[in-house]
Design an enzyme around this catalytic site. Structure first.
Site, mmCIF file in Angstrom:
data_model
loop_
_atom_site.group_PDB
_atom_site.id
_atom_site.type_symbol
_atom_site.label_atom_id
_atom_site.label_comp_id
_atom_site.label_asym_id
_atom_site.label_seq_id
_atom_site.Cartn_x
_atom_site.Cartn_y
_atom_site.Cartn_z
ATOM 1 N N HIS A 180 -7.593 -5.475 -0.701
ATOM 2 C CA HIS A 180 -6.393 -4.495 -0.551
ATOM 3 C C HIS A 180 -5.115 -5.264 0.019
ATOM 4 O O HIS A 180 -4.058 -4.659 0.076
ATOM 5 C CB HIS A 180 -6.560 -3.232 -0.135
ATOM 6 N N ASP A 240 -10.027 -4.101 -5.421
ATOM 7 C CA ASP A 240 -9.311 -3.365 -4.422
ATOM 8 C C ASP A 240 -9.987 -1.946 -4.044
ATOM 9 O O ASP A 240 -9.868 -1.026 -5.343
ATOM 10 C CB ASP A 240 -7.767 -3.180 -4.752
ATOM 11 N N SER A 272 0.820 -1.326 -0.154
ATOM 12 C CA SER A 272 0.097 0.009 0.081
ATOM 13 C C SER A 272 0.736 1.224 0.025
ATOM 14 O O SER A 272 1.767 1.495 -0.805
ATOM 15 C CB SER A 272 -1.008 -0.027 1.186
#
Length: 265
Positions: free
Chosen positions: A247, A219, A97
């Site tokens: 995610h 996502d 991320s």
């Protein structure tokens, strides 16, 4: 700051054996434990480095400084300090991320430290901008941050399962929710602002490391078009669509992540 202080600040944990080093970096609201299942798969062939960003996990909260961590560059500076404390050269940085862009910035700041980057669910900008689709409007991000500031636990309970996806496995969303709840509310609010208002699109062209972009379906934080944008704007990258949703494939599909990284390195 010397190596001992750096390791204490970021709760650096070292394991594994091998000539090359893999550094695993967690995303917003998480800590190094989110990588354990994946990282352990490489321990026979690589030196493994896990750490917590200041404000997360078992990091030294007394070292948190709103000015230093007012941009992703502050977090990247910490990564560079960890790398220098370990004398890293040609290492592999695996970032989930927001850590994907932090790893990119660290690599730009310290050429030669990371020869390979693995970006899991990356986004160089979360907010739509002209022809660029980041997945959120500016107002949506403002509402998200306002909700977090007013009700940290409520935000965590609502967002954990949403970000995780995989509704058929509620224990995954619960794990992410608990991780969000365990973060310091004030630091989480500031880190969220830094994350969701960041814009690193121009930095992508400056990344010299060979890069693997891992993307999931469905996502809600970094949709497929964003992952494809990252791939298209990096000078030397490979794009892999995982057979996974949500995610956080490091939690929901660790075998998929391990297989893709192993094929890359």
């Amino acid at each position: 700051m010397g190596p001992t202080e750096v390791f204490r600040r970021n709760n650096v944990q070292i394991s594994g054996t091998g000539a090359r080093t893999m550094v695993f970096a967690h995303g917003f609201g998480c800590d190094q434990t989110m990588w354990k299942d994946v990282a352990s798969a490489f321990a026979d062939d690589f030196r493994i480095v896990l750490f917590d960003y200041v404000g997360a996990g078992q990091s030294d909260l007394s070292q948190y400084d709103s000015a230093r961590y007012g941009s992703l560059d502050g977090y990247a500076a910490d990564v560079v300090e960890i790398g220098r404390a370990l004398a890293l050269e040609d290492a592999i940085f695996v970032g989930h991320s927001v850590s994907a862009m932090i790893g990119a910035l660290a690599g730009i700041a310290a050429p030669g430290m990371f020869s390979d980057l693995v970006m899991v669910g990356p986004s160089p900008r979360y907010i739509d901008d002209g022809d660029y689709a980041g997945g959120f409007s500016h107002d949506q991000i403002e509402e998200l941050l306002e909700f977090l500031a007013e009700n940290h636990l409520g935000w965590s309970t609502a967002m954990g399962p949403t970000i995780m996806g995989n509704a058929d496995r509620p224990e995954l969303g619960e794990r992410l929710t608990n991780s969000f709840c365990n973060t310091d509310p004030d630091i989480a609010r500031e880190f969220a602002g830094v994350t969701f208002f960041s814009d690193n699109r121009d930095d992508l062209a400056r990344v010299t490391a060979r890069t693997l972009v891992l993307q999931c379906r469905e996502d809600v934080i970094a949709p497929q078009c964003v992952g494809e944008y990252v791939h298209q704007n990096l000078p030397n990258s490979t794009f892999v669509m995982l057979d996974a949703t949500g995610h956080c494939p490091n939690l929901s599909a660790p075998d998929q992540v391990i297989g893709a990284i192993r094929a890359f390195v």
